[in-house]
Design a protein around this motif. Structure first.
Motif: not given
Length: 232
Positions: A1-8, A10-17, A23-25, A70-71
């Motif tokens: 399973m692979k998940v894409a996360v918009c990160i800053d 500091a490793g926190q989820v950030q806005a797509l802006a 990061g692809v995990y 997919r996510d």
């Protein structure tokens, strides 16, 4: 399973802006842990119009799809960005907080969902809490945004304003509609939307359901999904 996360940084989820990175995990079953396998930069100026952002966004989405994601997890995004991502088939999650708890939550939801999603798995617009991790949309709130029975006197008649449900829930059109279309007996569904989801017609054909376009209502497209052949 692979998940894409918009990160800053500091490793926190950030806005797509603005400027940032995705990061692809990849979850490695043998080691029971997530590993970051790619880092994709993006630069979406907050003042950019849809026409300016679209080419870069589509390239980024193509990279994510090629990577097998997919996510997509973000803290927030512009409405028109969500519309483009929705049409590309990615499941969108709106979450705050550290990356790893978000990944674990999505993995747990994915293990329970039918292809491609169930309402319990996808209805996610949360905030980080030290004691409970990510808070999902309450079931009663989620239910109020799904197709609801109408009072038009037609047995098995339902309706949904998809534009409002998308804006209020942070869910995507698949998460809001697929469980209903696949599992709920109905005679007709009045669907009002800003644009028809790209996946809708192929899915309705697969399910043996019919689709008609009725006269538009103000700024919304009015579609009618029926379980019987449309009258000629």
């Amino acid at each position: 399973m692979k998940v894409a996360v918009c990160i800053d940084a500091a490793g926190q989820v950030q806005a797509l802006a603005g400027q940032g990175q995705i990061g692809v995990y990849h979850y490695v079953d043998a080691e029971r842990e997530w590993q970051r396998v790619a880092l994709l930069p993006f630069d979406f100026a907050t003042s950019s119009s849809l026409e300016v952002m679209r080419p870069s966004l589509l390239r980024l989405l193509a990279q994510l799809q090629e990577a097998g994601c997919r996510d997509l997890v973000v803290r927030q995004m512009h409405g028109f960005v969500r519309a483009i991502i929705d049409g590309c088939g990615l499941m969108m999650w709106r979450l705050d907080g550290p990356v790893l708890p978000a990944l674990q939550q999505i993995r747990a939801a994915a293990a329970q969902r039918a292809e491609p999603v169930t309402p319990a798995g996808g209805g996610c617009r949360g905030r980080h809490s030290a004691s409970q991790g990510h808070t999902l949309l309450a079931p009663e709130q989620q239910a109020s945004l799904m197709p609801l029975p109408t009072d038009d006197g037609v047995p098995g008649s339902y309706a949904i304003n998809l534009a409002l449900s998308l804006a209020a829930s942070g869910m995507n059109s698949q998460q809001l509609l697929l469980p209903f279309l696949r599992e709920q007996p109905f005679s007709q569904l009045h669907l009002r939307c800003a644009h028809p989801p790209r996946w809708l017609e192929p899915e309705l054909a697969r399910l043996g359901l019919q689709l008609q376009r009725l006269p538009d209502e103000a700024t919304l497209i009015h579609l009618l999904v029926t379980s019987d052949p449309a009258p000629q």
